[in-house]
Design an enzyme around this catalytic site. Sequence first.
Site, PDB file in Angstrom:
ATOM      1  N   VAL A 193      40.901  26.143  36.100  1.00  0.00           N
ATOM      2  CA  VAL A 193      42.349  26.123  35.949  1.00  0.00           C
ATOM      3  C   VAL A 193      42.946  25.560  37.234  1.00  0.00           C
ATOM      4  O   VAL A 193      42.619  26.020  38.330  1.00  0.00           O
ATOM      5  CB  VAL A 193      42.909  27.533  35.686  1.00  0.00           C
ATOM      6  CG1 VAL A 193      44.428  27.493  35.561  1.00  0.00           C
ATOM      7  CG2 VAL A 193      42.292  28.127  34.432  1.00  0.00           C
ATOM      8  N   CYS A 194      43.776  24.550  37.103  1.00  0.00           N
ATOM      9  CA  CYS A 194      44.494  23.991  38.238  1.00  0.00           C
ATOM     10  C   CYS A 194      43.491  23.545  39.318  1.00  0.00           C
ATOM     11  O   CYS A 194      42.535  22.836  39.027  1.00  0.00           O
ATOM     12  CB  CYS A 194      45.490  25.023  38.757  1.00  0.00           C
ATOM     13  SG  CYS A 194      46.750  24.389  39.877  1.00  0.00           S
ATOM     14  N   THR A 195      43.685  23.981  40.560  1.00  0.00           N
ATOM     15  CA  THR A 195      42.818  23.538  41.660  1.00  0.00           C
ATOM     16  C   THR A 195      41.461  24.226  41.661  1.00  0.00           C
ATOM     17  O   THR A 195      40.636  23.965  42.540  1.00  0.00           O
ATOM     18  CB  THR A 195      43.505  23.772  43.018  1.00  0.00           C
ATOM     19  OG1 THR A 195      43.907  25.140  43.112  1.00  0.00           O
ATOM     20  CG2 THR A 195      44.710  22.860  43.173  1.00  0.00           C
TER      21      THR A 195
ATOM     22  N   THR B 188      43.263  18.101  37.346  1.00  0.00           N
ATOM     23  CA  THR B 188      43.718  19.243  38.123  1.00  0.00           C
ATOM     24  C   THR B 188      45.227  19.117  38.259  1.00  0.00           C
ATOM     25  O   THR B 188      45.841  18.280  37.586  1.00  0.00           O
ATOM     26  CB  THR B 188      43.018  19.301  39.497  1.00  0.00           C
ATOM     27  OG1 THR B 188      43.386  20.517  40.155  1.00  0.00           O
ATOM     28  CG2 THR B 188      43.376  18.111  40.371  1.00  0.00           C
TER      29      THR B 188
END
Length: 323
Positions: free
Chosen positions: A111-113, A131
Amino acid sequence: MHTSPKTIHVLAFANVQVLDVTGPLQVFASANDLAASQGLPLPYAASVIAAPGGAVMSSAGLALVAEPLPTQASDTLIVAGGWGVYTAAEDQPLVTWVREQAAVSRRVASVCTGAFLLAASGWLDGRRVVTHWTRCEQLARQHPLLKVEPNPIFINDGPVWTSAGVTAGIDLALALVEEDLGRAMALEVARQLVVFLKRPGGQSQFSVTLALQNDGQRFDDLHAWIAENLSMDLGIPTLALQAGMSERSFVRHYRADTGQTPARAIELIRVETARRLLSDTGVAIKRIAVQCGFGSEETLRRSFFRVMGVTPQAYRERFSAER
């Protein structure tokens, strides 16, 4: 026949982004609630994990209680993101554990970074990934074997899933539920969470005009004008005149500043406007084609499919708030 719940492990670390953890967890918890209400076995056993376990402080100041890193295989390993991910990606014992755990898991996600930690393990090499849009260039620079795409909400490449920033983790988790339990269950979970539209992975994680912005903001006023005049002939002469530049200078500077040709940018802005009208209104597709400057429904269909990967009609059927 009774089936064991799928183990979902969400990996956290110091300074983790709290919604990267709790967003996906709530999706799986809601799927369990709906299954229980129907007298069905619980589909998921989800938990937060961390090294060495115990309290993990998020960047929001909320402490999460995590279990120690499991020794058994995960069905799904999800790596959260947050400011602490860069320190976590330098923790070699943790990186080794992620690599080994990913190898025995049915699927792996970030998730994300969280993609930075998953990339440090080598598990993303050669794969299409995404990302948070502000970190895509950094991810591509640090891990050149990755095929980083800055636009999608989430990407599924084989057993590996990656998502864009923060709330996109909810979209990713809904897609995992759909893969496991079917579209009807995923949509019901989305309704329970008051997520009005279950966004497709290919939908952009930010607006086209935001994506075209640059530090100098040279063409921001032009983009605002374009969005208000989509039905006009937006050829190079018109755009250059509006920008107060010669045609040759306009084309050169526009591509250098935005990374797109003017024609491609116009198409993206028109498709984004059409997408919004398709999902938020009941306006006829033929009328949308005229309003957005495509001229004909067939031209809209071709452009829409080129950008979104689905036809306008299919998009409306799947994501319209009017139905």
